[in-house]
Motif scaffolding. Structure first.
Motif, PDB file in Angstrom:
ATOM      1  N   ARG A 391       0.936  -1.183   0.088  1.00  0.00           N
ATOM      2  CA  ARG A 391      -0.094  -0.124   0.203  1.00  0.00           C
ATOM      3  C   ARG A 391       0.791   1.348   0.009  1.00  0.00           C
ATOM      4  NH1 ARG A 391      -5.393   0.175   2.801  1.00  0.00           N
ATOM      5  NH2 ARG A 391      -4.970  -2.150   3.074  1.00  0.00           N
ATOM      6  N   MET A 410      11.656 -18.071 -12.439  1.00  0.00           N
ATOM      7  CA  MET A 410      10.383 -17.889 -13.248  1.00  0.00           C
ATOM      8  C   MET A 410      10.990 -17.675 -14.872  1.00  0.00           C
ATOM      9  SD  MET A 410       7.237 -17.615 -13.869  1.00  0.00           S
ATOM     10  CE  MET A 410       6.675 -17.795 -12.321  1.00  0.00           C
ATOM     11  N   PHE A 442      11.763 -25.207  -6.136  1.00  0.00           N
ATOM     12  CA  PHE A 442      10.574 -25.076  -5.443  1.00  0.00           C
ATOM     13  C   PHE A 442      10.340 -24.790  -4.266  1.00  0.00           C
ATOM     14  CE2 PHE A 442       7.162 -27.528  -3.024  1.00  0.00           C
ATOM     15  CZ  PHE A 442       6.024 -26.778  -3.462  1.00  0.00           C
ATOM     16  N   SER A 445      10.523 -20.952  -4.319  1.00  0.00           N
ATOM     17  CA  SER A 445       9.224 -20.490  -4.356  1.00  0.00           C
ATOM     18  C   SER A 445       8.606 -20.508  -3.174  1.00  0.00           C
ATOM     19  CB  SER A 445       8.266 -21.104  -5.591  1.00  0.00           C
ATOM     20  OG  SER A 445       7.802 -22.301  -5.158  1.00  0.00           O
ATOM     21  N   ILE A 446       8.566 -21.185  -2.206  1.00  0.00           N
ATOM     22  CA  ILE A 446       8.087 -21.263  -1.071  1.00  0.00           C
ATOM     23  C   ILE A 446       8.428 -20.080  -0.310  1.00  0.00           C
ATOM     24  CG2 ILE A 446       7.535 -22.569   1.134  1.00  0.00           C
ATOM     25  CD1 ILE A 446       7.242 -24.902  -0.098  1.00  0.00           C
ATOM     26  N   MET A 449       7.748 -16.661  -1.825  1.00  0.00           N
ATOM     27  CA  MET A 449       6.334 -15.945  -1.730  1.00  0.00           C
ATOM     28  C   MET A 449       5.608 -15.737  -0.563  1.00  0.00           C
ATOM     29  SD  MET A 449       5.412 -15.184  -4.692  1.00  0.00           S
ATOM     30  CE  MET A 449       5.765 -15.303  -6.397  1.00  0.00           C
ATOM     31  N   ARG A 453       4.375 -12.415   0.873  1.00  0.00           N
ATOM     32  CA  ARG A 453       2.949 -12.076   1.288  1.00  0.00           C
ATOM     33  C   ARG A 453       2.968 -11.414   2.731  1.00  0.00           C
ATOM     34  NH1 ARG A 453       0.061 -17.380   3.100  1.00  0.00           N
ATOM     35  NH2 ARG A 453      -0.740 -16.651   4.908  1.00  0.00           N
ATOM     36  N   PHE A 457       1.615  -8.060   1.425  1.00  0.00           N
ATOM     37  CA  PHE A 457       0.290  -8.127   1.115  1.00  0.00           C
ATOM     38  C   PHE A 457      -0.469  -8.251   2.587  1.00  0.00           C
ATOM     39  CE2 PHE A 457       1.288 -10.509  -2.995  1.00  0.00           C
ATOM     40  CZ  PHE A 457       1.673  -9.210  -3.590  1.00  0.00           C
ATOM     41  N   GLY A 458      -1.693  -8.280   2.305  1.00  0.00           N
ATOM     42  CA  GLY A 458      -2.729  -8.585   3.548  1.00  0.00           C
ATOM     43  C   GLY A 458      -2.893  -7.323   4.089  1.00  0.00           C
ATOM     44  N   ASP A 459      -3.315  -7.373   5.629  1.00  0.00           N
ATOM     45  CA  ASP A 459      -3.629  -6.076   6.207  1.00  0.00           C
ATOM     46  C   ASP A 459      -2.528  -5.111   6.407  1.00  0.00           C
ATOM     47  OD1 ASP A 459      -6.197  -6.454   6.456  1.00  0.00           O
ATOM     48  OD2 ASP A 459      -6.296  -7.799   8.328  1.00  0.00           O
TER      49      ASP A 459
ATOM     50  N   LEU B 154       2.039 -17.291 -13.073  1.00  0.00           N
ATOM     51  CA  LEU B 154       2.328 -16.237 -12.540  1.00  0.00           C
ATOM     52  C   LEU B 154       1.369 -15.037 -12.537  1.00  0.00           C
ATOM     53  CD1 LEU B 154       4.442 -14.028 -11.249  1.00  0.00           C
ATOM     54  CD2 LEU B 154       5.310 -13.738 -13.470  1.00  0.00           C
ATOM     55  N   TYR B 157      -1.722 -16.084 -10.358  1.00  0.00           N
ATOM     56  CA  TYR B 157      -1.093 -15.504  -9.105  1.00  0.00           C
ATOM     57  C   TYR B 157      -1.740 -13.861  -8.955  1.00  0.00           C
ATOM     58  CZ  TYR B 157       2.114 -13.757  -5.258  1.00  0.00           C
ATOM     59  OH  TYR B 157       2.789 -13.324  -4.392  1.00  0.00           O
ATOM     60  N   TRP B 164      -5.346  -7.899  -2.862  1.00  0.00           N
ATOM     61  CA  TRP B 164      -4.269  -8.391  -1.959  1.00  0.00           C
ATOM     62  C   TRP B 164      -4.382  -7.726  -0.431  1.00  0.00           C
ATOM     63  CZ3 TRP B 164      -1.851  -4.167  -0.105  1.00  0.00           C
ATOM     64  CH2 TRP B 164      -1.753  -2.991  -0.923  1.00  0.00           C
ATOM     65  N   ARG B 165      -5.048  -6.932  -0.364  1.00  0.00           N
ATOM     66  CA  ARG B 165      -5.333  -6.194   1.029  1.00  0.00           C
ATOM     67  C   ARG B 165      -5.869  -7.395   1.935  1.00  0.00           C
ATOM     68  NH1 ARG B 165      -5.971  -2.183  -2.468  1.00  0.00           N
ATOM     69  NH2 ARG B 165      -4.596  -0.357  -2.220  1.00  0.00           N
ATOM     70  N   LYS B 166      -7.013  -8.034   1.088  1.00  0.00           N
ATOM     71  CA  LYS B 166      -7.496  -9.043   1.781  1.00  0.00           C
ATOM     72  C   LYS B 166      -6.819 -10.229   2.072  1.00  0.00           C
ATOM     73  CE  LYS B 166     -11.371 -10.881   0.206  1.00  0.00           C
ATOM     74  NZ  LYS B 166     -12.258 -10.938  -0.921  1.00  0.00           N
ATOM     75  N   PRO B 167      -6.371 -10.626   3.584  1.00  0.00           N
ATOM     76  CA  PRO B 167      -5.588 -11.646   3.601  1.00  0.00           C
ATOM     77  C   PRO B 167      -6.026 -12.947   3.132  1.00  0.00           C
ATOM     78  CG  PRO B 167      -5.889 -10.464   5.457  1.00  0.00           C
ATOM     79  CD  PRO B 167      -6.738  -9.916   4.757  1.00  0.00           C
ATOM     80  N   ALA B 170      -4.695 -12.881  -0.567  1.00  0.00           N
ATOM     81  CA  ALA B 170      -3.232 -12.920  -0.646  1.00  0.00           C
ATOM     82  C   ALA B 170      -3.037 -14.357  -0.217  1.00  0.00           C
ATOM     83  CB  ALA B 170      -2.625 -12.134   0.431  1.00  0.00           C
ATOM     84  N   LYS B 171      -3.701 -15.278   0.296  1.00  0.00           N
ATOM     85  CA  LYS B 171      -3.483 -16.551   0.782  1.00  0.00           C
ATOM     86  C   LYS B 171      -4.098 -17.419  -0.572  1.00  0.00           C
ATOM     87  CE  LYS B 171      -4.260 -20.147   4.320  1.00  0.00           C
ATOM     88  NZ  LYS B 171      -5.684 -20.808   4.603  1.00  0.00           N
ATOM     89  N   VAL B 174      -1.197 -17.513  -3.431  1.00  0.00           N
ATOM     90  CA  VAL B 174      -0.069 -17.780  -3.084  1.00  0.00           C
ATOM     91  C   VAL B 174       0.017 -19.521  -2.999  1.00  0.00           C
ATOM     92  CG1 VAL B 174       0.219 -18.084  -0.677  1.00  0.00           C
ATOM     93  CG2 VAL B 174       2.207 -17.535  -1.800  1.00  0.00           C
ATOM     94  N   PHE B 177      -0.157 -20.428  -6.691  1.00  0.00           N
ATOM     95  CA  PHE B 177       0.991 -20.514  -6.968  1.00  0.00           C
ATOM     96  C   PHE B 177       1.938 -21.768  -6.642  1.00  0.00           C
ATOM     97  CE2 PHE B 177       5.511 -18.950  -7.371  1.00  0.00           C
ATOM     98  CZ  PHE B 177       5.440 -18.252  -8.656  1.00  0.00           C
ATOM     99  N   TRP B 178       1.737 -22.040  -5.259  1.00  0.00           N
ATOM    100  CA  TRP B 178       2.602 -23.196  -4.860  1.00  0.00           C
ATOM    101  C   TRP B 178       2.137 -24.481  -5.446  1.00  0.00           C
ATOM    102  CZ3 TRP B 178       2.641 -21.250   0.902  1.00  0.00           C
ATOM    103  CH2 TRP B 178       3.588 -20.370   1.170  1.00  0.00           C
TER     104      TRP B 178
END
Lengths: 520, 632
Positions: A391, A410, A442, A445-446, A449, A453, A457-459, B154, B157, B164-167, B170-171, B174, B177-178
């Motif tokens: 944000r 990638m 792989f 990638s875990i 990402m 995240r 990302f997220g709140d 990609l 994803y 993405w603001r919503k958890p 975002a989950k 990912v 993707f995984w």
């Protein structure tokens, strides 16, 4: 190679000297004139970067079939066979280009530095001169000289300008360090320098053994001298461990997380981006090419340890919560890919290894530049305390995702080209090497990402970070330059790969001969 | 313009738009320019692809491939990139561009309330997504296909994580993707293996022969035949991409993205890539009968299980998501039974009607602001067009006669039946599963349709209304092929080189008749349930089954594996910090301590030094005396 020596302008020496000249120039600039300090440093790094880009282009034009260009040769100590010999092949040209890109971006990334900026840039430029020198030196004496010039300033750069937060020894002996008042960055700087110096001692001993047996310090002469098998049997592992320590070789990699975590942004960028490549370059260019019997004998060990590097580094990165440690451990993992490519002793594998040096250099440079931007603002590297940064920092987010994508291989980023070539080469030799490499990608990638995240990302962002800003002004240069390089060299690898590929088969000739000898 | 130039234009137009939008931030943040450019790019692609398809149908173009060197080793080409134009790629290009263009136009209206900057990002990714898929479709070799395959993943994803603001978003992003990345390890290793044996990334008969030769080499007896290994590894990746059991878990969660994204993802791009890979690289799969049988069984299982899951969902998008997994199961099963035409044709018809279903579902969600079926109801009155569109899509999905889904499903079932009675008894299971699933499909689609558009009007239905033209037009346009795409099946078969002589204008077989029976029964049951006052009882009766399938078996297993992996990683991290680094610290600390102790030797007091000198002299004297004794 020497036939064409000293014709035309000594461009290689010029590339090495440019940063040194800038460093000397900085000595005469008053410390408080910060803009002049920046200007001189930027001029030094930009000029050398431009020259290395020009060099790469000339190499493609003039030597599409490989070979040496821009040879310089001056006797230093004829009695011992020591000379100042510089020359450029496809490997050198591509790694010079990498060095130029990283120092250019790194200089921009250090503009926010306030404390003793002049001295900082002096050491940084000296270090880079050493790096440039290693990639083009054709004489082991000069090679070692430049190698040490590249490694030693790191001690001061981390010890003086580093950050102490969260860097400390762990385990039962940590108390001893506390008792003796060893601070975080001093600990990191000392550990890094001492471990690398132990490696240097091994390198020096092997260099002396090789050069004295061959009667010359010139790499070509040593290669042609066909050193006895027993010597190669000892010297190759010594070089592998000695150079490998700098390349993050397991289990001598532990300087890397602490060192990178404590180092200031540009130093991390240079160190992970370029210096670690010196180690891998040394293993390949000196260890494998000059000691082909030793290399074929030890290849299985080298490749297997590289697999440990890949998987172990990736798992360690996954377990970390400190952003710089995550990136540092990912370097350990990715340098494993370089060593795996080297251990295949195939054209594809070696092309992949050199390409991976380039790709990882740019990618990790980008990572550290962005982590630097983040840390400058948050003064925190603890991932669980972050969140929702996309944000407030869209540019950092995009850069971080691009770097992360390259790191997990990638397609469309440089990381894919190199990793894929390495896997192709590895399967030819031992399929399980390639399988571990794929699994490592792989796992990458875990953790990548997961970090993206959790950070972006997220709140959020959390309240105390809510007023932070995105990368501004000079800070935007490094992410743009490095990010573009990742995508351009990933989408159209031909430019760089042609250059590397022009050189690789020639270097493999002695190896194939040694394999044939070994098979008899 | 020749065919390759036209194809290049088709593929590159969205890429140019995407790159431009990425670089030119002010344009991207412009709420009119960015979507406009993006739609323009996909329309250019649509026109190009349409022209290509027409030229292929009328046989104006020979099959063409243009390639450029991409990776080298020792001066020899390792990999190429390029464009291949033939009936298969032209047909797929047309389907993808049409659906993508409709979805993008729909998005104009659907996302009109979003902030301009976010919308710019959305359309940038949409263009990149379209390019990735088109690049995949025209791939002349498996490496380029893999590269685009990853890019498709990609972009999924990025688009699933649009909010993405919503958890949860975002989950979900990912997770998608995984899971797909996990499966892609198979394709990557398969490619490396293929290169090892054939020295290229081709799928043609030459590669098959080389693989077979490698398998019959008496010198090296591999523990699994190379041809089987390559096909099996590739199929593993397909399972991830095309959401086959048990790698389907990401698909329902992917509903966190905006509904048009789901339309694109479920119809023409992401999940279609897996099926398309099998169609494209068919010679490689054909050479491995074991893998084909596995495919048929996995496909049949997925069709059945996903349909069961769809019955118990209460979220309209999740019903559609599971129905996608189920229909993909049909395609995979058909391919496993050797019916390339059935699998491929179902892929194309499914693309149209599933996109239509998602867009009309999006229209509903846009109007009522909820995904929950229980909060809809009675939407027929305010939203007749959407209801019609959804009805058409549902009818096609359920396989009513004259609808596109009828023909393609008929081909799938026919292929399975023929293969099973060939005889390959193991294929009876997928055939019966798919046949039974026809009934289930008809039941759950009728249920959703009746639930959302008829019955008692919910509170939200009173305020609902149709969206703007940008949402209505794509639905109308998509309804046309959702109905009619099944009619020109013979032309399709001829263009793609899959023609079988018994295929007429309107395909109909006895198997199709039985399937129609199932379909009618499913509809009748749904109607009865609806008439008896909703399907609550039905759902609660079936939900233990669903819980069993969903929670205990699959999702929990993944969660457990993830947590275990984190635990192992923590162990490795501990080992590194305390053991490996501990040795380094031990050496350092002991050296420091030794120094601290030994500095007491240098006290600076003259007396101490005199004692040391005298003592040393005495020792030396004693030593020399000893030496002389020994020597003498």
């Amino acid at each position: 190679m020497l036939e064409a020596a000293n014709q035309g302008f000594p461009i290689l020496s010029a590339i090495v000297i440019t940063p040194l000249l800038a460093a000397v120039g900085l000595l005469f600039v008053p410390d408080d004139q910060r803009s002049v300090v920046r200007g001189v440093s930027l001029a030094g790094s930009a000029l050398s970067a431009l020259a290395s880009a020009w060099l790469a282009w000339r190499y493609l034009v003039e030597a599409p079939q490989g070979g040496w260009l821009f040879v310089e040769h001056h006797e230093l100590v004829p009695a011992l066979g020591i000379s100042y010999t510089m020359a450029c092949d496809g490997w050198s040209a591509s790694l010079l280009l990498l060095t130029g890109i990283i120092i250019f971006a790194g200089t921009w990334a250090s503009f926010s530095l306030e404390e003793r900026a002049r001295e900082f840039f002096i050491f940084l430029l000296v270090l880079v001169a050493g790096v440039y020198g290693v990639f083009v030196a054709q004489d082991l004496f000069v090679f070692f000289l430049f190698y040490e010039i590249a490694v030693l300033p790191m001690f001061l750069l981390i010890g003086i300008w580093g950050s102490s937060g969260k860097v400390a020894a762990a385990g039962p002996f940590a108390r001893a360090f506390r008792m003796l008042d060893v601070g975080g960055r001093e600990y990191a700087a000392m550990k890094l320098t001492l471990m690398l110096l132990v490696g240097s001692a091994l390198i020096l001993a092997s260099f002396l053994a090789m050069a004295l047996t061959a009667g010359s310090f010139l790499m070509d002469d040593i290669g042609n001298a066909a050193l006895p098998f027993w010597l190669q049997w000892f010297a190759f592992p010594a070089l592998w461990v000695g150079f490998g320590t700098l390349a993050g070789l397991w289990p001598f990699h532990t300087w890397s997380p602490d060192g990178h975590a404590a180092a200031p942004t540009a130093v991390s960028m240079l160190h992970a981006g370029v210096l670690m490549k010196l180690g891998a370059f040394g293993v390949m260019r000196v260890g494998m090419v000059l000691l082909p019997d030793g290399a074929t004998h030890w290849a299985f060990v080298v490749g297997s340890v590289a697999c440990v590097n890949i998987f172990y580094g990736a798992m360690s990165a996954m377990s970390q919560q400190d952003l710089k440690y995550i990136v540092a451990y990912s370097s350990v993992s990715h340098m494993g890919v370089v060593m795996l490519g080297a251990a295949t002793l195939t054209v594809t594998g070696w092309n992949g290894a050199i390409y991976q040096m380039f790709a990882h250099g740019v990618m990790t440079g980008l990572f550290f530049a962005l982590v630097g931007v983040l840390y400058d603002r948050t003064h925190d590297r603890w991932v669980p305390r972050m969140g929702g940064f996309a944000r407030i920092m869209p540019m950092v987010t995009v850069g971080f995702v691009v770097a992360g994508l390259s790191s997990l291989g990638m397609p469309g980023t440089a990381g894919f080209v190199s990793e894929f070539l390495v896997f192709l080469g590895a399967w030819e030799v031992r399929p399980w090497w390639a399988v571990i490499g794929v699994i490592g990608a792989f796992v990458t990638s875990i953790y990548v990402m997961k970090a993206v995240r959790a950070i972006f990302f997220g709140d959020g962002p959390p309240e105390r970070f809510a007023s932070l800003t995105d990368a501004t002004g000079t800070e935007r240069v490094a992410p743009w330059v490095l990010g573009l390089c990742l995508v351009v060299f990933g989408a159209w690898p031909k430019f760089l790969l042609d250059m590397i590929d022009a050189t690789t088969p020639g270097y493999l000739v002695p190896i194939f001969e040694a394999m044939a000898r070994g098979a008899q | 313009m020749n065919a390759v130039e036209l194809a290049a234009l088709t593929v590159l137009a969205p890429l140019v738009v995407a790159v431009f939008l990425i670089v030119a931030a002010p344009v991207r943040r412009n709420g009119v320019l960015a979507p406009g450019l993006s739609v323009l790019g996909s329309l250019v692609s649509l026109v190009g692809a349409g022209a290509l398809l027409l030229r292929q149908i009328f046989g104006l173009d020979p099959d063409l491939t243009v390639e450029r060197q991409w990776l080298v080793a020792g001066g020899e080409t390792v990999a190429r990139v390029g464009i291949t134009v033939d009936g298969t790629s032209a047909a797929m290009l047309a389907v993808v561009t049409f659906v993508a263009a409709m979805v993008q136009i729909f998005s104009l209206g659907y996302l009109s309330d979003e902030p301009e900057e976010d919308r710019g990002r959305y359309f940038t990714w949409q263009s990149l997504f379209l390019f990735s898929m088109l690049g995949l479709v025209v791939s002349p070799n498996l490496l380029q296909l893999f590269a685009c395959w990853e890019l498709v993943g990609l972009c999924s994803y990025l688009l699933i994580g649009y909010w993405w603001r919503k958890p949860s978003a975002a989950k979900a992003a990912v997770k998608a993707f995984w899971v797909t990345k996990f499966a892609d390890m198979g394709l990557l290793i398969g490619l490396v293996l293929l290169y090892y044996h054939t020295g290229a990334f081709e799928w043609g008969p030459g590669a098959v022969e080389q693989l077979a030769a490698a398998g019959s080499d008496p010198e090296k007896t591999p523990w699994v035949l190379p041809s089987v290994a390559v096909a099996g590894l590739m199929f593993f990746a397909v399972m991830g991409k095309s959401a086959q059991f048990p790698l389907h878990v990401w698909l329902p969660d992917a509903m966190e993205g905006p509904t048009p994204v789901s339309a694109l993802l479920h119809a023409a791009t992401m999940v279609a890539a897996g099926v398309y890979l099998i169609v494209r690289a068919w010679p490689l799969f054909e050479a491995a009968p074991v893998v084909l049988n596995t495919m048929a069984i996995v496909g049949g299982l997925t069709a059945l299980l996903a349909a069961c899951m769809a019955i118990i969902q209460t979220d309209i998008k999740r019903v559609l998501a599971y129905s996608t997994a189920s229909q993909l199961g049909y395609m995979i099963a058909a391919l496993g039974a050797g019916s390339v035409l059935g699998g491929f044709f179902h892929l194309t018809t499914h693309a149209f009607f599933k996109a239509l279903l998602f867009l009309s579902a999006g229209s509903v969600i846009h109007a009522v602001h909820t995904n929950e079926l229980s909060e809809m109801g009675g939407l027929w009155k305010p939203m007749k067009l959407t209801a019609l569109a959804f009805g058409v899509g549902a009818a096609a999905l359920a396989g009513l006669p004259l609808m596109s889904g009828f023909t393609s499903k008929d081909l799938v079932l026919e292929g399975l039946y023929k293969a099973a009675s060939a005889p390959q008894p193991v294929l009876w299971f997928p055939f019966l599963a798919c046949l039974f699933t026809v009934g289930l499909t008809s039941f759950y689609m009728s249920r959703v349709f009746l639930r959302a558009f008829f019955g008692k009007s919910s509170r939200r239905a009173y305020r609902a209304h149709e969206g703007g033209w940008s949402m209505r037009v794509p639905m109308m346009l998509l309804a046309v092929p959702a109905v009619a795409a099944g009619w020109p099946v013979a032309t399709f078969a001829q263009t793609t080189g899959l023609f079988e002589p018994h295929i007429g204008l309107l395909h109909f077989t006895p198997v199709g008749g039985i399937a129609l029976g199932f379909s009618v029964v499913g509809f009748a049951v749904a109607l009865m349930v609806h008439a008896s006052g909703g399907s609550g009882g039905m759902v609660s009766a079936l939900s233990p089954l669903g819980d069993l399938i969903r929670l205990s078996l699959v999702d929990r297993a993944y969660d457990l594996a993830y947590r275990q992996a984190l635990n192992i990683a923590a162990g490795v991290g501990w080992f590194d910090r305390y053991m490996v680094d501990g040795v380094v610290n031990a050496i350092g600390a002991l050296t420091l301590l030794l120094g601290r102790w030994s500095r007491h030797l240098q006290t600076g007091r003259v007396g101490d030094y005199v004692y040391a000198v005298v003592g040393g002299l005495v020792l030396l004297a004693a030593w020399s005396q000893m030496i002389s004794w020994v020597v003498l």
